[in-house]
Design a protein around this motif. Structure first.
Motif, PDB file in Angstrom:
ATOM      1  N   UNK A 107       0.812  -1.221   0.000  1.00 39.56           N
ATOM      2  CA  UNK A 107       0.000   0.000   0.000  1.00 39.56           C
ATOM      3  C   UNK A 107       0.843   1.268   0.000  1.00 39.56           C
ATOM      4  N   UNK A 108       0.263   2.370  -0.507  1.00 45.49           N
ATOM      5  CA  UNK A 108       0.948   3.669  -0.367  1.00 45.49           C
ATOM      6  C   UNK A 108       0.594   4.307   0.978  1.00 45.49           C
ATOM      7  N   UNK A 109      -0.334   3.702   1.693  1.00 47.77           N
ATOM      8  CA  UNK A 109      -0.722   4.092   3.063  1.00 47.77           C
ATOM      9  C   UNK A 109      -1.077   5.583   3.203  1.00 47.77           C
ATOM     10  N   UNK A 110      -1.707   6.126   2.191  1.00 49.67           N
ATOM     11  CA  UNK A 110      -2.143   7.525   2.313  1.00 49.67           C
ATOM     12  C   UNK A 110      -3.601   7.596   2.760  1.00 49.67           C
ATOM     13  N   UNK A 111      -4.317   6.468   2.619  1.00 53.26           N
ATOM     14  CA  UNK A 111      -5.738   6.448   3.014  1.00 53.26           C
ATOM     15  C   UNK A 111      -5.887   5.412   4.121  1.00 53.26           C
ATOM     16  N   UNK A 112      -6.173   5.879   5.310  1.00 47.92           N
ATOM     17  CA  UNK A 112      -6.228   4.955   6.443  1.00 47.92           C
ATOM     18  C   UNK A 112      -7.296   5.416   7.423  1.00 47.92           C
ATOM     19  N   UNK A 135      13.236  12.099  -2.755  1.00 44.93           N
ATOM     20  CA  UNK A 135      12.998  12.059  -4.203  1.00 44.93           C
ATOM     21  C   UNK A 135      11.787  12.847  -4.645  1.00 44.93           C
ATOM     22  N   UNK A 136      10.730  12.861  -3.815  1.00 48.14           N
ATOM     23  CA  UNK A 136       9.538  13.652  -4.136  1.00 48.14           C
ATOM     24  C   UNK A 136       8.786  13.182  -5.371  1.00 48.14           C
ATOM     25  N   UNK A 137       8.911  11.879  -5.711  1.00 48.52           N
ATOM     26  CA  UNK A 137       8.257  11.386  -6.930  1.00 48.52           C
ATOM     27  C   UNK A 137       6.885  10.771  -6.650  1.00 48.52           C
ATOM     28  N   UNK A 138       6.568  10.600  -5.351  1.00 47.92           N
ATOM     29  CA  UNK A 138       5.292   9.962  -5.004  1.00 47.92           C
ATOM     30  C   UNK A 138       4.260  11.067  -4.749  1.00 47.92           C
ATOM     31  N   UNK A 139       3.661  11.520  -5.849  1.00 49.19           N
ATOM     32  CA  UNK A 139       2.775  12.691  -5.782  1.00 49.19           C
ATOM     33  C   UNK A 139       1.334  12.295  -6.122  1.00 49.19           C
ATOM     34  N   UNK A 146       2.833  13.257  -1.338  1.00 46.12           N
ATOM     35  CA  UNK A 146       2.012  12.776  -0.207  1.00 46.12           C
ATOM     36  C   UNK A 146       2.807  11.945   0.795  1.00 46.12           C
ATOM     37  N   UNK A 147       4.124  11.993   0.691  1.00 44.47           N
ATOM     38  CA  UNK A 147       4.907  11.199   1.643  1.00 44.47           C
ATOM     39  C   UNK A 147       4.637  11.571   3.113  1.00 44.47           C
ATOM     40  N   UNK A 148       4.473  12.881   3.433  1.00 44.91           N
ATOM     41  CA  UNK A 148       4.184  13.206   4.841  1.00 44.91           C
ATOM     42  C   UNK A 148       2.952  12.454   5.367  1.00 44.91           C
ATOM     43  N   UNK A 149       1.960  12.273   4.521  1.00 45.07           N
ATOM     44  CA  UNK A 149       0.746  11.547   4.914  1.00 45.07           C
ATOM     45  C   UNK A 149       1.078  10.067   5.187  1.00 45.07           C
ATOM     46  N   UNK A 150       1.920   9.497   4.315  1.00 45.89           N
ATOM     47  CA  UNK A 150       2.327   8.097   4.501  1.00 45.89           C
ATOM     48  C   UNK A 150       3.088   7.943   5.825  1.00 45.89           C
ATOM     49  N   UNK A 151       4.006   8.870   6.098  1.00 44.73           N
ATOM     50  CA  UNK A 151       4.810   8.774   7.326  1.00 44.73           C
ATOM     51  C   UNK A 151       3.908   8.886   8.562  1.00 44.73           C
ATOM     52  N   UNK A 152       2.933   9.788   8.468  1.00 45.03           N
ATOM     53  CA  UNK A 152       1.991   9.959   9.588  1.00 45.03           C
ATOM     54  C   UNK A 152       1.214   8.652   9.828  1.00 45.03           C
ATOM     55  N   UNK A 153       0.799   8.032   8.742  1.00 49.05           N
ATOM     56  CA  UNK A 153       0.026   6.793   8.884  1.00 49.05           C
ATOM     57  C   UNK A 153       0.895   5.617   9.318  1.00 49.05           C
TER      58      UNK A 153
END
Ligand code: SF4
Length: 390
Positions: A107-112, A135-139, A146-153
């Motif tokens: 998962x990209x773990x942005x929706x939890x 890298x900033x490629x996961x947009x 949206x990496x900050x969202x993934x890290x939070x989750x």
């Protein structure tokens, strides 16, 4: 029959391509807006075909096979949790309690939300989170990282006691930050796998962050150095598997292993429409589709001409590369048979040359022989015993 598991086969289930992200390197890029998903009944049919094959080969070989289902997308968590509870229930009914199996969700773990946390905790055996750290490629569609969202989750999963590992895609955008990536996971105590960029969905997609074979080789060498230099036992893949191979070679006391796709295929990719591909073949190229698992029994698929063609291509790559390789036997030949990052270098005859793995093994061997104490290093020994992750 003994209850021990002897072997495993994984099915990468592309349950839907639909995704809320538009990672710039995604090989599914052109399908990410497509909401089509596998249906419950299609999956039931898939399970029946797999179970018929498993029962047959286990009885024939007097072996016990573990089945792995790796749920992949798109973003699989965009489907309703109820979909997964239903299909997990169907697995119980079709495979019964005695067939060992694992369900892994990538998962990209942005929706939890609470329901999804519960699904990950109780429904799945392993959770894999995609996070590149740099890298900033996961947009998303709007181009926002949206990496900050993934890290939070990831933090939420930790707080709730849901274990997970991570996959980091190696690109030119993060290749210079490997030490920081390693430190990030090491500090957090999170296992990770470094995965070199897969072929793009269209010409020029990777232009600004593509890597050469030598770049990939150097990155893997650096990862070996980092692993050997750091304290503590972090599970870093494929580094642990690569060190294991070289230790087998140096110690010379293990039975040789040879990859034979006709005898045992470890992983099959099932596309959203049921079409199947093996890893070493061109993905979604109809010429290389080995059959459709919604409509065709797996037994027939393995007996078909398409699969024979795929096996022959892998055998040719092994014959062209491995027979003259000193590591053959410790290395099964799988890297040149199935790993795409090993396929980049073309031979004059149109074949492929194993550059990354072979040179990396030579590098690891040199390091271990120059530092003999590594052979008795507890961590290295532990790496040798450690089972590779899914
Ligand atoms: S390192 Fe490459 S050439 Fe050598 S045995 Fe492994 S796959 Fe074959």
């Amino acid at each position: 029959m003994s209850q021990a598991v002897h072997r495993r086969m994984d099915f990468v289930v592309k349950v839907s391509k639909f995704c809320n992200l538009r990672c710039r390197y995604c090989y599914e890029y052109e399908s990410l807006g497509n909401r089509e998903a596998m249906s419950r009944e299609q999956l039931r049919q898939l399970y029946r075909h797999i179970e018929a094959w498993r029962a047959q080969v286990d009885a024939r070989d007097q072996q016990r096979t573990e089945l792995g289902f790796i749920w992949h997308g798109g973003e699989p968590l965009l489907l309703e949790p109820g979909f997964y509870w239903d299909t997990l229930q169907d697995q119980k009914e079709i495979f019964g309690e005695d067939v060992p199996r694992k369900n892994v969700l990538q998962t990209n773990l942005t929706v939890l939300d609470e329901e999804r946390i519960e699904l990950l905790r109780r429904g799945f055996d392993v959770v894999g989170v995609s996070v590149d750290v740099f890298g900033g490629l996961r947009v998303n569609v709007a181009g926002k990282d949206l990496q900050p969202q993934t890290l939070k989750n990831m933090e939420r999963l930790r707080e709730r006691g849901v274990p997970f590992s991570t996959i980091t895609v190696l690109t030119r955008a993060n290749i210079g930050r490997l030490r920081h990536i390693y430190d990030f996971f090491s500090r957090a105590g999170i296992d990770f796998r470094l995965l070199p960029l897969f072929d793009g969905a269209f010409e020029g997609q990777h232009r600004s962050f593509d890597m050469s074979t030598q770049d990939i080789l150097k990155a893997f060498q650096e990862l070996v150095d980092l692993w050997l230099e750091k304290d503590g036992f972090l599970k870093v893949y494929p580094t642990l598997e690569q060190i294991q191979t070289v230790l087998r070679f140096i110690k010379g006391n293990a039975a040789p292993v040879y990859y034979n796709k006709r005898e045992w295929l470890p992983v099959l990719l099932v596309n959203t429409n049921g079409d199947c591909f093996t890893y070493g073949d061109p993905y979604e190229d109809p010429e290389w589709c080995v059959g459709n698992l919604f409509t065709t029994p797996l037994v027939d698929l393995f007996a078909g001409e398409r699969f024979a063609k795929s096996a022959l291509a892998a055998e040719r790559r092994i014959a062209q590369n491995c027979l003259s390789c000193p590591y053959f036997g410790a290395c099964s030949g799988y890297p040149i048979a199935e790993e795409h990052y090993n396929f980049k270098e073309k031979r004059p005859d149109g074949g492929r040359t194993c550059v990354v793995e072979r040179n990396l093994f030579a590098y690891i061997e040199k390091r271990i022989r120059a530092q003999q104490e590594l052979l008795t290093d507890e961590r290295v020994e532990a790496a040798f015993r450690e089972q590779p992750a899914a």
